[in-house]
Write a protein that holds these residues in place. Structure first.
Motif, short mmCIF file in Angstrom:
data_model
loop_
_atom_site.label_atom_id
_atom_site.label_comp_id
_atom_site.label_asym_id
_atom_site.label_seq_id
_atom_site.Cartn_x
_atom_site.Cartn_y
_atom_site.Cartn_z
N ALA A 63 -2.16 41.49 9.35
CA ALA A 63 -1.58 42.61 8.60
C ALA A 63 -2.50 43.83 8.70
N HIS A 64 -1.92 44.94 9.11
CA HIS A 64 -2.66 46.20 9.24
C HIS A 64 -1.83 47.33 8.65
N CYS A 65 -2.48 48.48 8.52
CA CYS A 65 -1.81 49.71 8.11
C CYS A 65 -2.06 50.74 9.21
N ARG A 66 -1.03 51.51 9.55
CA ARG A 66 -1.17 52.60 10.52
C ARG A 66 -0.91 53.92 9.78
N VAL A 67 -1.81 54.87 9.95
CA VAL A 67 -1.69 56.19 9.34
C VAL A 67 -1.64 57.21 10.47
N GLN A 68 -0.73 58.18 10.35
CA GLN A 68 -0.64 59.23 11.36
C GLN A 68 -0.60 60.59 10.70
N LEU A 69 -1.34 61.53 11.30
CA LEU A 69 -1.40 62.92 10.84
C LEU A 69 -1.20 63.83 12.03
N VAL A 70 -0.54 64.95 11.83
CA VAL A 70 -0.46 66.01 12.84
C VAL A 70 -1.29 67.16 12.29
N ILE A 71 -2.45 67.38 12.90
CA ILE A 71 -3.41 68.37 12.40
C ILE A 71 -4.13 69.03 13.58
N PRO A 72 -4.79 70.17 13.34
CA PRO A 72 -5.59 70.78 14.41
C PRO A 72 -6.70 69.83 14.87
N HIS A 73 -7.02 69.91 16.15
CA HIS A 73 -8.02 69.03 16.75
C HIS A 73 -9.35 69.10 16.01
N ASP A 74 -9.81 70.31 15.68
CA ASP A 74 -11.09 70.45 14.97
C ASP A 74 -11.06 69.74 13.62
N ASP A 75 -9.93 69.83 12.91
CA ASP A 75 -9.81 69.14 11.62
C ASP A 75 -9.83 67.63 11.81
N ALA A 76 -9.22 67.15 12.88
CA ALA A 76 -9.24 65.72 13.17
C ALA A 76 -10.67 65.24 13.41
N GLU A 77 -11.45 66.01 14.14
CA GLU A 77 -12.84 65.64 14.40
C GLU A 77 -13.64 65.64 13.10
N ARG A 78 -13.44 66.64 12.26
CA ARG A 78 -14.14 66.70 10.96
C ARG A 78 -13.75 65.51 10.09
N LEU A 79 -12.47 65.20 10.07
CA LEU A 79 -11.98 64.09 9.27
C LEU A 79 -12.56 62.76 9.77
#
Length: 106
Positions: A63-79
């Motif tokens: 059992a797993h959870c998948r999370v998806q976000l559509v965000i700017p690349h720089d924000d993804a790296e920071r996150l």
């Protein structure tokens, strides 16, 4: 538009369900980086999946959870940097892919 800094990506995170609540809470703590996302329960299969408990061994999936976000690349790296500091485990897997288009129908 600076492609390196403004390009949007789909950031996908896959984690065991025992990490799900804490990771979702971490995303909610950073609305400037994760203004909205979706989460889904999924099953992990294959040689690289670690089974927890007898039930998962019998089923042959975890059992797993998948999370998806559509965000700017720089924000993804920071996150990812924030998440790495709080969830330093090989059991949280991620990938990013470029977004060709996104928006609302209305």
């Amino acid at each position: 538009m600076n492609c390196a800094t403004d390009a949007r990506v789909v950031l996908t995170l896959v984690m065991p369900v025992e990490v799900e609540d804490a990771l979702l809470e971490a995303l909610l703590e950073h609305p400037e980086l994760a203004p909205g996302f979706t989460s889904h329960r999924v099953e992990g299969l294959g040689q690289r999946v670690t089974f927890i408990g007898t039930a998962e061994h019998v089923r042959g999936s975890a059992a797993h959870c998948r999370v998806q976000l559509v965000i700017p690349h720089d924000d993804a790296e920071r996150l990812l940097g924030i998440l790495r500091s709080r969830f330093a485990t090989s059991r949280v897997f991620f990938w990013m892919v470029p977004v060709l288009a996104s928006g609302r129908l209305a």
